[in-house]
Design a protein around this motif. Structure first.
Motif, short mmCIF file in Angstrom:
data_model
loop_
_atom_site.label_atom_id
_atom_site.label_comp_id
_atom_site.label_asym_id
_atom_site.label_seq_id
_atom_site.Cartn_x
_atom_site.Cartn_y
_atom_site.Cartn_z
N VAL A 98 45.95 42.71 39.58
CA VAL A 98 44.57 42.25 39.37
C VAL A 98 44.04 42.63 37.98
O VAL A 98 42.89 42.32 37.66
CB VAL A 98 43.63 42.79 40.47
N TRP A 99 44.90 43.26 37.18
CA TRP A 99 44.59 43.47 35.77
C TRP A 99 44.74 42.17 34.98
O TRP A 99 44.38 42.11 33.79
CB TRP A 99 45.51 44.52 35.15
N TYR A 100 45.26 41.13 35.62
CA TYR A 100 45.60 39.88 34.92
C TYR A 100 44.39 39.37 34.14
O TYR A 100 43.26 39.38 34.65
CB TYR A 100 46.05 38.83 35.93
N PRO A 101 44.59 38.94 32.87
CA PRO A 101 43.46 38.51 32.04
C PRO A 101 42.59 37.45 32.73
O PRO A 101 43.10 36.47 33.28
CB PRO A 101 44.16 37.92 30.80
N GLN A 102 41.30 37.68 32.73
CA GLN A 102 40.25 36.80 33.27
C GLN A 102 40.20 36.79 34.81
O GLN A 102 39.40 36.04 35.39
CB GLN A 102 40.41 35.36 32.76
N TRP A 103 40.99 37.63 35.46
CA TRP A 103 40.98 37.62 36.92
C TRP A 103 39.63 38.07 37.49
O TRP A 103 39.09 37.44 38.40
CB TRP A 103 42.10 38.50 37.48
N THR A 104 39.10 39.16 36.98
CA THR A 104 37.84 39.66 37.54
C THR A 104 36.70 38.67 37.31
O THR A 104 35.81 38.54 38.16
CB THR A 104 37.48 41.05 36.97
N GLU A 105 36.73 37.96 36.19
CA GLU A 105 35.72 36.92 35.96
C GLU A 105 35.93 35.76 36.95
O GLU A 105 34.96 35.19 37.46
CB GLU A 105 35.80 36.41 34.52
N TYR A 106 37.16 35.45 37.22
CA TYR A 106 37.49 34.33 38.10
C TYR A 106 36.99 34.55 39.52
O TYR A 106 36.44 33.65 40.15
CB TYR A 106 39.01 34.13 38.09
N ILE A 107 37.17 35.78 40.04
CA ILE A 107 36.83 36.03 41.44
C ILE A 107 35.34 36.29 41.65
O ILE A 107 34.87 36.35 42.79
CB ILE A 107 37.64 37.20 42.01
N GLN A 151 37.69 44.02 43.27
CA GLN A 151 38.24 43.07 44.23
C GLN A 151 37.83 43.45 45.65
O GLN A 151 37.38 42.60 46.43
CB GLN A 151 39.77 43.06 44.11
N TYR A 152 37.99 44.71 45.98
CA TYR A 152 37.61 45.19 47.32
C TYR A 152 36.11 44.97 47.57
O TYR A 152 35.72 44.47 48.64
CB TYR A 152 37.95 46.67 47.46
N ASP A 153 35.28 45.34 46.63
CA ASP A 153 33.83 45.23 46.81
C ASP A 153 33.40 43.77 47.03
O ASP A 153 32.55 43.49 47.89
CB ASP A 153 33.09 45.79 45.59
N LEU A 154 33.98 42.86 46.28
CA LEU A 154 33.62 41.45 46.41
C LEU A 154 34.05 40.90 47.77
O LEU A 154 33.31 40.14 48.41
CB LEU A 154 34.25 40.63 45.28
N LEU A 155 35.23 41.27 48.22
CA LEU A 155 35.70 40.82 49.53
C LEU A 155 34.83 41.37 50.65
O LEU A 155 34.44 40.65 51.58
CB LEU A 155 37.16 41.23 49.74
N ALA A 156 34.52 42.67 50.56
CA ALA A 156 33.69 43.29 51.59
C ALA A 156 32.30 42.64 51.64
O ALA A 156 31.74 42.42 52.72
CB ALA A 156 33.57 44.78 51.33
N ALA A 157 31.77 42.30 50.47
CA ALA A 157 30.45 41.67 50.42
C ALA A 157 30.45 40.29 51.06
O ALA A 157 29.41 39.82 51.53
CB ALA A 157 29.98 41.58 48.97
N GLN A 158 31.61 39.64 51.08
CA GLN A 158 31.73 38.32 51.70
C GLN A 158 31.99 38.41 53.20
O GLN A 158 32.10 37.38 53.87
CB GLN A 158 32.86 37.52 51.04
N GLY A 159 32.10 39.62 53.73
CA GLY A 159 32.36 39.77 55.15
C GLY A 159 33.82 39.65 55.53
O GLY A 159 34.15 39.51 56.71
#
Length: 237
Positions: A139-148, A184-192
């Motif tokens: 998940v270090w992949y360039p632009q991944w955190t912006e993408y998700i 990544q974890y925080d965004l998934l958890a926020a989506q339920g």
């Protein structure tokens, strides 16, 4: 039972069990393939849920698993944009072939490193998968955190893990992996989404088979629980 065959031009290794309730899919290279027998035995030892596992061969690890081109993070080979073609292979070739043999089952896509990144990307781009098992995903992949940041995960259960030394690297890009997996974890958890983040001892190349076994075990149990709940709700209606 274990057998190897070519499906749609790709080498696949199939592990089958009587009464399988779920199908696990895993992209593999030479290193992963050498550890598969032990990995499958570990999953069987961890869970009571019977499953089939199909490992499909990735010929160009740096291109077939990544969603868009990026400069090299190590070595000289840049990353490609073959993830869409690989997902198409699963959707149009591999899964129809397996469903013809075994029928529809709970479906988990899992992978290690870049294959873990591909699994996450596939979960955002398809509703095929009940669960995603991403062990030490890139998940270090360039632009991944912006993408998700504004993407919806379609899978209902997602396992994440990382080695506690993985962020200790000379590569400034890869050193972001700790913060990225937490996001990544925080965004998934926020989506339920049912999700967990497990920290393992060691760096990226430590116990990849054990980490994958734990990833599949957690996701498999969560998916079977949710599939059974869904079936019960449908029957009640």
């Amino acid at each position: 039972m274990k057998q190897t065959e070519t499906i749609g031009g790709r080498e696949c290794t199939l592990y089958t069990m009587d009464g399988a309730q779920a199908l696990l899919l895993q992209p593999v290279d030479d290193h992963d393939s050498a550890l598969l027998d032990g990995e499958v035995e570990m999953v069987r030892g961890l869970t009571d849920v019977p499953f089939n596992l199909v490992a499909f061969r990735i010929n160009d690890w740096m291109s077939e698993l990544t969603p868009w081109p990026a400069p090299p993070a190590f070595g000289r080979q840049p990353f490609g944009d073959g993830a869409e073609e690989t997902l198409h292979y699963l959707r149009a070739v591999l899964l129809p072939s397996l469903r013809d043999r075994w029928g529809a089952k709970g479906l988990v896509l899992g992978g290690y490193s870049l294959a873990g990144l591909f699994a996450l990307w596939a979960g955002y781009n398809s509703d095929l998968f009940d669960g995603i098992a991403a062990a030490s995903p890139s998940v270090w992949y360039p632009q991944w955190t912006e993408y998700i940041a504004d993407k919806t995960m379609h899978s209902q259960a997602v396992y994440l893990s990382l080695g506690d030394h993985e962020a200790r690297t000379k590569s400034p890009i890869m050193a972001q992996v700790g913060d990225a997996v937490r996001l990544q974890y925080d965004l998934l958890a926020a989506q339920g989404v049912a999700t967990t983040l497990e920290w393992n001892p060691g760096g990226h190349f430590v116990d990849s088979d054990k980490r994958m076994a734990k990833a599949f075990d957690w996701t498999l149990v969560k998916c079977v629980e949710r599939i059974m709940d869904r079936m019960a709700f449908t029957a009640y209606k």
